[in-house]
Design a protein around this motif. Structure first.
Motif, PDB file in Angstrom:
ATOM      1  N   MET A   1       5.299 -12.185  -3.155  1.00 38.17           N
ATOM      2  CA  MET A   1       5.388 -10.784  -3.494  1.00 38.17           C
ATOM      3  C   MET A   1       6.718 -10.060  -4.514  1.00 38.17           C
ATOM      4  N   ASN A   2       6.132 -11.360  -5.042  1.00 33.10           N
ATOM      5  CA  ASN A   2       7.174 -10.334  -6.782  1.00 33.10           C
ATOM      6  C   ASN A   2       6.025  -9.768  -7.590  1.00 33.10           C
ATOM      7  N   GLN A   3       4.624 -10.049  -7.619  1.00 35.27           N
ATOM      8  CA  GLN A   3       4.070  -9.440  -8.519  1.00 35.27           C
ATOM      9  C   GLN A   3       3.851  -8.299  -8.547  1.00 35.27           C
ATOM     10  N   LEU A   4       2.396  -7.709  -9.402  1.00 29.95           N
ATOM     11  CA  LEU A   4       1.845  -6.147  -9.534  1.00 29.95           C
ATOM     12  C   LEU A   4       0.906  -6.183  -8.362  1.00 29.95           C
ATOM     13  N   PHE A   5       0.329  -4.952  -7.567  1.00 35.70           N
ATOM     14  CA  PHE A   5      -0.108  -4.593  -6.569  1.00 35.70           C
ATOM     15  C   PHE A   5      -0.856  -3.961  -7.335  1.00 35.70           C
ATOM     16  N   ILE A   6      -2.222  -4.273  -7.112  1.00 34.80           N
ATOM     17  CA  ILE A   6      -3.466  -3.316  -7.690  1.00 34.80           C
ATOM     18  C   ILE A   6      -4.647  -3.289  -6.649  1.00 34.80           C
ATOM     19  N   ASN A   7      -5.041  -3.384  -6.164  1.00 30.72           N
ATOM     20  CA  ASN A   7      -6.790  -3.126  -5.703  1.00 30.72           C
ATOM     21  C   ASN A   7      -5.714  -4.654  -4.247  1.00 30.72           C
ATOM     22  N   ASN A   8      -4.744  -3.247  -3.625  1.00 32.74           N
ATOM     23  CA  ASN A   8      -4.765  -4.949  -2.414  1.00 32.74           C
ATOM     24  C   ASN A   8      -4.306  -6.720  -2.588  1.00 32.74           C
ATOM     25  N   THR A 176      14.695  -1.872  -8.390  1.00 31.37           N
ATOM     26  CA  THR A 176      14.186  -2.105  -7.414  1.00 31.37           C
ATOM     27  C   THR A 176      12.762  -2.070  -7.229  1.00 31.37           C
ATOM     28  N   PRO A 177      12.143  -2.833  -6.952  1.00 32.98           N
ATOM     29  CA  PRO A 177      10.937  -3.169  -6.974  1.00 32.98           C
ATOM     30  C   PRO A 177      10.093  -3.763  -5.438  1.00 32.98           C
ATOM     31  N   LEU A 178      11.584  -4.580  -5.102  1.00 31.05           N
ATOM     32  CA  LEU A 178      11.188  -5.064  -3.636  1.00 31.05           C
ATOM     33  C   LEU A 178      10.937  -4.094  -2.537  1.00 31.05           C
ATOM     34  N   SER A 179      11.512  -3.482  -2.794  1.00 32.42           N
ATOM     35  CA  SER A 179      11.574  -2.069  -1.618  1.00 32.42           C
ATOM     36  C   SER A 179      10.093  -1.065  -2.228  1.00 32.42           C
ATOM     37  N   ALA A 180       9.616  -1.020  -2.793  1.00 28.53           N
ATOM     38  CA  ALA A 180       8.107  -0.342  -3.240  1.00 28.53           C
ATOM     39  C   ALA A 180       7.533  -1.867  -3.079  1.00 28.53           C
ATOM     40  N   PHE A 181       7.538  -2.982  -2.789  1.00 34.20           N
ATOM     41  CA  PHE A 181       6.534  -3.216  -2.791  1.00 34.20           C
ATOM     42  C   PHE A 181       6.383  -3.464  -1.264  1.00 34.20           C
ATOM     43  N   HIS A 182       7.544  -3.404  -0.657  1.00 33.47           N
ATOM     44  CA  HIS A 182       7.244  -3.365   0.806  1.00 33.47           C
ATOM     45  C   HIS A 182       6.584  -2.010   0.984  1.00 33.47           C
TER      46      HIS A 182
END
Ligand code: NAD
Length: 476
Positions: A1-8, A176-182
């Motif tokens: 989960m350290n990647q960009l999140f696009i289209n789920n 701080t990208p991890l919280s947004a990924f969560h």
């Protein structure tokens, strides 16, 4: 989960570039994160635009069901999410847990508020004419946020925009990208359709520019410094992208001589150093009535010198590290400038002993400051408590308003007249009277002057992401 999140989907940046995410308490690498750029932003905007065609037509009840589920998911995963927040931001674990609770509350509150985006009917001056006003979602929203509240900052914009029926391209801080990924994970697991929320992180200037240039993106919601807010305003003047801006602050605190000095000095030592002073509404400029100045200085210094500095996972830690080496150096530079001003550093201001790794700074109290001090002019965003004095209400108000910022202000008094006069004359968007937490999920949060434009949270926060439409029917 350290990647960009696009289209789920979790995807690499198009050019495969990554960057190293650093733990501010240990200076160790946490993860390699995909480093997105302009191209990734445009793909995300396309995805959000396609998703808007269906999401924008859902009922508030359908949207509420997903947002409420996401809030429950955050609560169920609070321990794991909070640990990642400590690792990426350095804040104490209890603060991280509190922040995730507030993030969940925001999603639940907006799930309900979506159902109340009422329009109105307007009586007209012609018998054959009817007029009404409805609210509609704007479309794709770009959400750019700061690192100081890695979950709260994005949550308050995402929850409101999603409730309004908008879709999102989010760019959390690279720190701080991890919280947004969560947050994205919580929404996906709760049934959010693909493309409704997309998260890209990486080259901030390139992504900001791509958002401005893409006509499919209707508005940017920005939480960050006044400096970057102005860059976006410049760009938006050419592209006419709408902006909501939640910018920097420099909050005054007026403490009158009718308070319980010792009790207030004790809680001040906690309130000032919440999140290490890295808070936009952080109480910053302490104006103390001359009659209690010395007593307040002595007591607050005693309490501040007892604050425990350390890794956010350690039991009883009040203050973690600053977010980056650069941030620590900028606070040290301000302290050096106050030494040149002949101010008195009563405690702290140095790297704590045996803490050479991590961006730690011993909480400082600085006294005998003049209004011309750099600590009165600049947002500190660090663990420094500056103490000024004032003569009377008039003097206090003039000094408090003497700033280009206008986010929050605090007043401590037991005199009703003083409280009302002060609150009405302070040029700030948020006023706390005898309290340190004047904001809430249900209240509008926004700044005057160079602290921003528009509001987040409360019902005002949702209407930031909707357009008002007048519908007039004639010939009836
Ligand atoms: P910052 O302005 O440097 O960065 C904020 C965000 O903007 C980050 O995601 C960053 O990557 C991005 N960014 C940087 N340059 C950009 C550019 N050219 N174009 C587009 N985006 C760009 O601020 P920061 O240091 O991350 O955060 C601290 C500041 O945020 C403080 O001034 C604080 O007061 C403010 N803040 C305000 C609020 C509020 O609600 N008013 C809340 C939190 C933080």
């Amino acid at each position: 989960m350290n990647q960009l999140f696009i289209n789920n989907q979790w995807v690499d940046a198009k050019d495969g570039v990554t960057y190293s995410l650093i733990n501010p308490a240990t200076e160790e690498e946490i993860a390699n994160i995909s480093n997105g750029n302009q191209e990734d932003c445009n793909v995300a905007v396309e995805a959000a635009h396609a998703a808007f065609q269906a999401w924008g037509k859902t009922t508030p009840y359908q949207r509420a069901a997903i947002l409420k589920k996401a809030a429950d998911y955050m609560r169920a995963n609070l321990d794991v999410f909070a640990k990642d927040m400590v690792v990426e931001s350095g804040k104490p674990l209890a603060e991280a847990k509190g922040e995730w609770t507030v993030a969940a509350n925001l999603f639940e509150w907006y799930a309900e508020e979506a159902k109340r985006s009422y329009g109105k009917t307007i009586p007209t001056n012609r018998p054959d004419k009817r007029s009404s006003v409805i609210w509609q979602p704007m479309g794709v929203i770009g959400v750019i946020t700061a690192w100081n509240f890695p979950a709260y900052n994005p949550a308050r914009a995402w929850a409101a925009a999603l409730a309004a029926g908008c879709t999102i391209v989010a760019k959390p801080s690279e720190n701080t990208p991890l919280s947004a990924f969560h947050l994205a994970e919580a929404l996906m697991k709760s049934g959010l359709p693909e493309g409704v929320v997309n998260v890209i992180v990486g080259d901030a200037a390139a992504i900001g520019e791509a958002m401005l240039q893409n006509p499919l993106l209707k508005k940017i919601s920005f939480t960050g410094s006044t400096r970057v807010g102005k860059i976006l305003m410049d760009g938006a003047s050419k592209t006419y992208t709408k902006l909501s801006l939640e910018l920097g602050g420099n909050a005054p605190v007026l403490i009158f001589d009718d308070v319980d000095v010792d009790a207030l000095a004790k809680v001040t030592s906690i309130a000032r150093f919440r999140n290490n002073g890295q808070v936009c509404i952080a109480p910053q400029r302490f104006y103390i009535h001359k009659n209690i100045y010395q007593q307040f200085c002595d007591t607050v210094t005693k309490h501040v010198s007892q604050l425990k500095v350390g890794n956010g996972f350690e039991e009883g830690v009040h203050v973690g590290p600053l977010i980056t080496k650069k941030q620590k150096e900028s606070v040290e530079k301000l302290l050096e400038e106050t030494r040149q001003e002949n101010a008195n550093i009563l405690t702290g201001g140095h790297t704590p002993e045996n803490m050479q790794k991590g961006y730690f700074l011993q909480p400082a109290v600085v006294a005998d400051l003049q209004q011309s001090s750099v600590l009165a002019k600049q947002e500190i965003f660090g663990p420094v408590l500056p103490l000024f004095s004032f003569e009377d209400l008039e003097d206090a108000i003039v000094k408090a308003n003497d700033t280009e910022y206008g986010l929050a202000a605090y007043v401590f008094t037991n005199n009703l007249k003083t409280a009302i006069h002060a609150s009405e004359r302070l040029e700030f968007g948020i006023i706390g009277i005898n309290e340190w937490a004047p904001h809430g999920t249900e209240s509008p949060f926004g700044g005057w002057k160079q602290s921003g434009q528009g509001h987040e949270s409360g019902s005002e926060g949702m209407y930031e992401y909707m357009e008002k439409k007048l519908i007039s029917i004639g010939g009836l």
